[in-house]
Enzyme design. Structure first.
Site, PDB file in Angstrom:
ATOM      1  CE  LYS A 117      31.230 -33.576  -0.252  1.00 12.38           C
ATOM      2  NZ  LYS A 117      29.879 -33.729   0.302  1.00 12.38           N
ATOM      3  CE  LYS A 130      32.151 -20.723   6.879  1.00 10.85           C
ATOM      4  NZ  LYS A 130      31.317 -21.925   6.684  1.00 10.85           N
ATOM      5  CG  LEU A 162      43.644 -35.888  23.151  1.00 15.59           C
ATOM      6  CD1 LEU A 162      43.427 -35.534  21.685  1.00 15.59           C
ATOM      7  CD2 LEU A 162      44.233 -37.283  23.268  1.00 15.59           C
ATOM      8  CG  HIS A 178      34.249 -34.151   4.268  1.00 17.60           C
ATOM      9  ND1 HIS A 178      34.787 -33.030   4.843  1.00 17.60           N
ATOM     10  CD2 HIS A 178      33.191 -33.735   3.529  1.00 17.60           C
ATOM     11  CE1 HIS A 178      34.074 -31.977   4.478  1.00 17.60           C
ATOM     12  NE2 HIS A 178      33.104 -32.371   3.679  1.00 17.60           N
ATOM     13  CD  GLU A 196      30.610 -23.731   3.504  1.00 16.21           C
ATOM     14  OE1 GLU A 196      30.400 -24.684   4.271  1.00 16.21           O
ATOM     15  OE2 GLU A 196      31.495 -22.882   3.698  1.00 16.21           O
ATOM     16  CG  ASP A 210      37.277 -23.896   6.710  1.00 19.00           C
ATOM     17  OD1 ASP A 210      37.611 -24.850   7.450  1.00 19.00           O
ATOM     18  OD2 ASP A 210      36.094 -23.673   6.399  1.00 19.00           O
ATOM     19  CG  HIS A 265      37.217 -29.508   1.287  1.00 14.71           C
ATOM     20  ND1 HIS A 265      37.672 -30.675   1.856  1.00 14.71           N
ATOM     21  CD2 HIS A 265      36.499 -28.879   2.255  1.00 14.71           C
ATOM     22  CE1 HIS A 265      37.245 -30.742   3.106  1.00 14.71           C
ATOM     23  NE2 HIS A 265      36.542 -29.667   3.366  1.00 14.71           N
ATOM     24  CE  LYS A 289      38.478 -28.961   6.996  1.00 16.56           C
ATOM     25  NZ  LYS A 289      38.262 -27.762   6.239  1.00 16.56           N
TER      26      LYS A 289
END
Length: 492
Positions: free
Chosen positions: A179, A335, A91, A175, A213, A232, A237, A145
């Site tokens: 769900k 995390k 690209l 995404h 997470e 992030d 989300h 994203k």
């Protein structure tokens, strides 16, 4: 909504991790279930020198690795692989686009372009596609994203995209919106009459949204260290989940009405000032610890260099409108946390008077607990309402009340229905042209404006991430964030 399926799908980043784990298995599942247009051709593109046969072999390996065993039907896989073609492209190289256009061929039957790339490559990619006629009225673009690092870079990307693709042909993927349990938030709120009278500041005490997470950096070190947990996870989300919980009822379930209400909600988010950032936000970074009986490295050790990037963030947010005035929204993500969990916990206000107080057993069950609605998104999928009930017995020593759950397990209730990958829903809607579950430009920019104000507050206060051991629920300061308001995080 009238659906308008296309005949071709161009998949950039076709040999990357997202494609192997999610996109190719999702497209195969749609093919196997007869949901893809019969004539649909899927053209993969990425750096490298694969040809059609090489990409089909690559896809076959990905399906064998990531499809569940019950979906591995060789006849179906063979039929799916026949749809696949490949054209190498870099690209950043303007000279690659003509060969790409030649491979794609006629787009009068409609073309969807899925673009997943570094923010710096969005503009040259769009210019290259436009220069070879791959941005016409029959072409849609899907954007994965990250769509920028802040409001300024997001606007730059959006302007570059808008120069070739007007908003009705632009599909921004998140995404989480694919769900099933997330979509069930809309069914729960707007398909049942008993919630609406209390779904406001008169009935709800607080809302908690957690995405925890257990993983660390994995293969995303370079990307993650430049982003951090706020950009992030919260910017996209978590704020999208907040919007679905807090937005006003849309008039219709379509791309305009739903996204109009989400955009209004984002504009109602109270900006967190520099003075408030120090008290209403907490940032952390994980150190070494134990996960599943094994010692794991801390963030800095995994990264291999010093860093002030946050791997945990907790925020006390407010929505300034009539429905939510005074209700705190506690947002949290991190995390290397104690368990993997994505959920929304809605705590209702207590009853104004307990008639049981005088006869309640003082040692057991005498205190009423506020009702709590828990919407678990992963790893399990369920909706649970915690209510007070009387324990069986003659009560000669006092009434015993206990909190009990009313459960709706989606896995159990819909046991005969296959659980779909989130990208299946989104890719199908992309191919058919339904924008309801995609994010509009004004939403994205309002989200970034709110996030940028928080980061400016961190910088103004010189805030650095507080350390927390791997396998915990983050820095102790995040507990204080809620306990100042006599609220406890839903960690059970």
């Amino acid at each position: 909504m009238q659906r308008n399926p296309v005949g071709k799908l161009l998949l950039f980043g076709a040999t990357g991790d997202l494609s192997q784990r999610m996109l190719l298995p999702s497209l195969f599942n749609l093919h196997a279930d007869g949901l893809l247009p019969e004539e649909l051709i899927i053209i993969g593109s990425a750096r490298g020198e694969l040809d059609d046969g090489g990409f089909q072999e690559f896809a076959h390996h990905a399906l064998n690795e990531y499809l569940p065993d019950e979906r591995k039907d060789e006849e179906q896989i063979t039929g799916f692989l026949k749809r696949l073609q490949f054209q190498p492209a870099d690209l950043s190289d303007a000279n690659c686009f003509q060969a790409l256009a030649d491979k794609v061929g006629d787009v009068s039957g409609g073309l969807c372009i899925f673009l997943s790339t570094a923010p710096s490559l969005f503009e040259p990619a769009i210019k290259g596609l436009k220069s070879v006629g791959l941005t016409g009225d029959t072409v849609r673009i899907g954007l994965e994203k990250p769509l920028g690092y802040d409001l300024a870079s997001s606007r730059q990307i959006n302007e570059a995209v808008f120069a070739a693709f007007p908003e009705p042909r632009t599909f921004r993927f998140d995404h989480y919106l694919g769900k099933e349990t997330v979509q069930n938030i809309l069914a729960l709120r707007f398909g049942n009459s008993f919630f609406e009278p209390v779904w406001n500041a008169r009935g709800i005490a607080n809302v908690q949204i957690t995405i925890a997470e257990t993983v660390g950096l994995e293969e995303r070190a370079g990307y993650y260290d430049g982003m951090g947990a706020l950009r992030d996870m919260v910017q996209n989300h978590i704020l999208q989940l907040l919007a679905l919980i807090a937005m006003e009822p849309p008039a219709r379930f379509d791309g305009q009405a739903v996204r109009d209400e989400k955009a209004k909600l984002f504009h109602s988010l109270r900006p967190i000032t520099a003075e408030e950032a120090e008290h209403d936000t907490v940032i952390g970074q994980y150190t070494s610890g134990a996960m599943k009986g094994e010692v794991v490295k801390g963030y800095v050790d995994e990264l291999g260099k010093p860093s002030d990037t946050e791997t945990f963030v907790a925020i006390k947010a407010h929505v300034d409108n009539w429905r939510w005035q005074g209700v705190p929204f506690y947002l949290r993500t991190g995390k290397r946390m104690a368990t993997r969990r994505s959920e929304i916990a809605i705590e209702f206000k207590p009853v104004p008077h307990s008639m049981f107080q005088s006869r309640a057993n003082k040692n057991e069950g005498g205190r009423l607990q506020p009702n709590t609605l828990i919407i678990r998104l992963q790893p399990e999928e369920y909706v649970q309402l915690l209510v007070m009930a009387k324990e069986p017995g003659l009560d000669r020593n006092g009434v015993r009340l206990r909190e009990v759950p009313l459960n709706l397990s989606l896995d159990a209730e819909f046991a005969g229905t296959r659980r779909r990958i989130a990208y299946e829903r989104l890719l199908l809607d992309f191919i058919e042209g339904d924008q309801t579950l995609f994010v509009r430009r004004d939403e994205v920019e309002a989200q970034w404006a709110w996030i940028d104000a928080i980061r400016e507050g961190w910088a103004a206060n010189g805030m650095k991430p507080k350390k927390y051991p791997t396998g915990t629920w983050g820095p102790s300061a995040s507990i204080a964030l809620t306990e100042r308001d006599d609220v406890t995080w839903q960690d059970d």
